[in-house]
Scaffold this motif. Structure first.
Motif, PDB file in Angstrom:
ATOM      1  N   LYS A   4       0.792  -1.227   0.000  1.00 24.18           N
ATOM      2  CA  LYS A   4       0.000   0.000   0.000  1.00 24.18           C
ATOM      3  C   LYS A   4       0.831   1.287   0.000  1.00 24.18           C
ATOM      4  CE  LYS A   4      -2.681  -1.450   3.359  1.00 24.18           C
ATOM      5  NZ  LYS A   4      -3.735  -1.451   4.397  1.00 24.18           N
ATOM      6  N   PRO A   5       1.877   1.425   0.840  1.00 21.01           N
ATOM      7  CA  PRO A   5       2.648   2.673   0.798  1.00 21.01           C
ATOM      8  C   PRO A   5       3.275   2.919  -0.569  1.00 21.01           C
ATOM      9  CG  PRO A   5       3.124   1.426   2.801  1.00 21.01           C
ATOM     10  CD  PRO A   5       2.344   0.514   1.899  1.00 21.01           C
ATOM     11  N   PHE A  11       1.169   6.474  -7.121  1.00 17.17           N
ATOM     12  CA  PHE A  11       0.022   7.269  -7.548  1.00 17.17           C
ATOM     13  C   PHE A  11       0.289   8.757  -7.364  1.00 17.17           C
ATOM     14  CE2 PHE A  11      -4.077   9.330  -7.179  1.00 17.17           C
ATOM     15  CZ  PHE A  11      -4.716   8.830  -8.299  1.00 17.17           C
ATOM     16  N   GLY A  12       1.039   9.112  -6.316  1.00 20.87           N
ATOM     17  CA  GLY A  12       1.361  10.515  -6.079  1.00 20.87           C
ATOM     18  C   GLY A  12       2.086  11.149  -7.251  1.00 20.87           C
ATOM     19  N   SER A  69      -6.758   6.969  -3.718  1.00 20.62           N
ATOM     20  CA  SER A  69      -5.916   6.628  -2.572  1.00 20.62           C
ATOM     21  C   SER A  69      -5.990   5.127  -2.356  1.00 20.62           C
ATOM     22  CB  SER A  69      -6.385   7.351  -1.307  1.00 20.62           C
ATOM     23  OG  SER A  69      -5.666   6.887  -0.182  1.00 20.62           O
ATOM     24  N   PHE A  70      -4.829   4.501  -2.275  1.00 17.68           N
ATOM     25  CA  PHE A  70      -4.785   3.052  -2.116  1.00 17.68           C
ATOM     26  C   PHE A  70      -4.387   2.658  -0.695  1.00 17.68           C
ATOM     27  CE2 PHE A  70      -4.441   4.023  -6.538  1.00 17.68           C
ATOM     28  CZ  PHE A  70      -5.294   3.110  -7.126  1.00 17.68           C
ATOM     29  N   HIS A 281      -8.918  14.109  -5.843  1.00 18.27           N
ATOM     30  CA  HIS A 281      -7.737  13.321  -5.482  1.00 18.27           C
ATOM     31  C   HIS A 281      -6.689  14.175  -4.770  1.00 18.27           C
ATOM     32  CE1 HIS A 281      -8.514   9.957  -8.679  1.00 18.27           C
ATOM     33  NE2 HIS A 281      -9.305   9.878  -7.633  1.00 18.27           N
ATOM     34  N   ARG A 282      -6.548  15.425  -5.188  1.00 23.09           N
ATOM     35  CA  ARG A 282      -5.614  16.325  -4.502  1.00 23.09           C
ATOM     36  C   ARG A 282      -6.009  16.494  -3.040  1.00 23.09           C
ATOM     37  NH1 ARG A 282      -5.280  21.814  -7.780  1.00 23.09           N
ATOM     38  NH2 ARG A 282      -4.637  22.515  -5.692  1.00 23.09           N
ATOM     39  N   SER A 283      -7.298  16.706  -2.798  1.00 25.15           N
ATOM     40  CA  SER A 283      -7.796  16.871  -1.426  1.00 25.15           C
ATOM     41  C   SER A 283      -7.591  15.595  -0.619  1.00 25.15           C
ATOM     42  CB  SER A 283      -9.288  17.222  -1.449  1.00 25.15           C
ATOM     43  OG  SER A 283      -9.535  18.408  -2.147  1.00 25.15           O
ATOM     44  N   GLU A 284      -7.950  14.484  -1.231  1.00 26.45           N
ATOM     45  CA  GLU A 284      -7.852  13.186  -0.566  1.00 26.45           C
ATOM     46  C   GLU A 284      -6.404  12.872  -0.199  1.00 26.45           C
ATOM     47  OE1 GLU A 284      -9.968   8.916  -1.495  1.00 26.45           O
ATOM     48  OE2 GLU A 284      -8.833   9.862  -3.105  1.00 26.45           O
TER      49      GLU A 284
END
Length: 331
Positions: A4-5, A11-12, A69-70, A281-284
């Protein structure tokens, strides 16, 4: 399988790329597909433990390939057409999934048996989009398709009052676009404020940035129109023919000449949708990384967001699905 990390770090890098909204949307979709394919391979390697009477489908943002977010596991609905104790069977499936990976890669959020309602979700709310948009993760493609057909039959037989409950999802999303907030679970939640240029993300306070406004408006307008078409044409198979992703479905319906918008207008809807998905996605991501609840838009972004909200709202107000090859005035 990526842990996950590492998934979120990868994804970032997508979030920060200087690319168009639709290019971003495509990369997000491909990244989601990669994660799901890895999980499917792991599950297929454990067929002996899982057996053949269960099919795993994923709903929501996972199904639409737009999860941003994963850090949270992929949501799974376990479907079986065999009569059995669903609670006991769920526990045995959870034990198998825990063996698949040392980290929690998937979470069974609901069990569906042969007599379970597909129109309602585990919380008994009318949410047919969860099955309508669902995507196969493990098991039988036929079972996954048959469930969408069974959902279509349930929709055809809904009472008018039940259809109105589903239609309210679209109305609620439109109100959020107009006000920037709503009331969820007895809590007044502000999602964005165009006066100050702030967008808020804090799931504990039900603040969800642009998710419950523009994204839900497109998703639920599609859903409401799909339900109207299914009932009007008495076509229980219709939902099983549709693409699970929002942009893919818009293009599919446009190619099949089943919507009353021009191709240019359809592309505009898709572009707005991808734009607001990226802001969400930016907020999340800011919240996941630093527990940052408020993100500030630039003056140019505030102007852009306001224009896009107005344009998207107008387009979705006009949006209709009609039978293919039917002559209609195109907007």
């Amino acid at each position: 399988m990526l842990e996950k990390p590492h998934r979120d770090e990868a994804f970032g890098r997508i979030v920060d790329l200087d690319i168009s909204p639709l290019e971003y949307y495509k990369l997000v979709s491909n990244f989601n597909l990669l994660i799901q394919h890895e999980l499917t391979e792991k599950l297929n390697q454990n067929k002996e433990s899982l057996g053949t009477i269960v099919t795993f489908i994923t709903p929501g943002s996972d199904a639409r390939l737009e999860k941003g977010s994963f850090m949270s596991p992929l949501e799974v609905i376990a479907v079986t057409n065999t009569d059995l104790d669903l609670d006991a069977y769920r526990q045995s499936l959870i034990e198998v999934i825990e063996k698949v990976s040392p980290t929690v890669v998937a979470k069974i959020i609901e069990m569906k048996g042969p007599h379970s309602s597909l129109v309602t979700a585990y919380n008994n709310r009318y949410q047919p989009g969860r099955i309508a948009d669902s995507r196969l993760i493990y098991g039988s493609e036929n079972v996954a398709k048959e469930n969408k057909v069974r959902l279509g039959k349930e929709i055809i037989n809904l009472r008018t009052s039940e259809v109105d409950k589903i239609s309210s999802l679209k109305r609620d999303a439109r109100k959020v676009i107009e006000k920037g907030g709503n009331r969820i679970a007895g809590t007044d939640a502000i999602h964005f404020d165009l006066q100050t240029g702030a967008m808020f993300y804090n799931p504990e306070a039900y603040q969800l940035s642009f998710k419950v406004g523009p994204l839900r408006l497109v998703q639920n307008t599609l859903l409401v129109e799909e339900i109207k078409h299914t009932r009007r044409e008495k076509d229980a198979n219709f939902l099983s023919t549709l693409d699970s992703s929002i942009v893919g479905r818009l293009n599919q319906l446009s190619d099949d000449q089943m919507i009353n918008l021009t191709r240019e207008s359809v592309e505009e809807v898709a572009e707005h949708y991808a734009f607001f998905l990226r802001l969400y996605h930016r907020s999340e991501r800011a919240y996941a990384q630093n527990k940052q609840i408020v993100l500030q838009l630039t003056p140019q972004e505030i102007t852009d967001v306001a224009k896009r909200l107005q344009a998207l709202s107008a387009l979705m107000e006009k949006f209709q699905i009609h039978p293919p090859k039917q002559s209609r005035l195109r907007i």
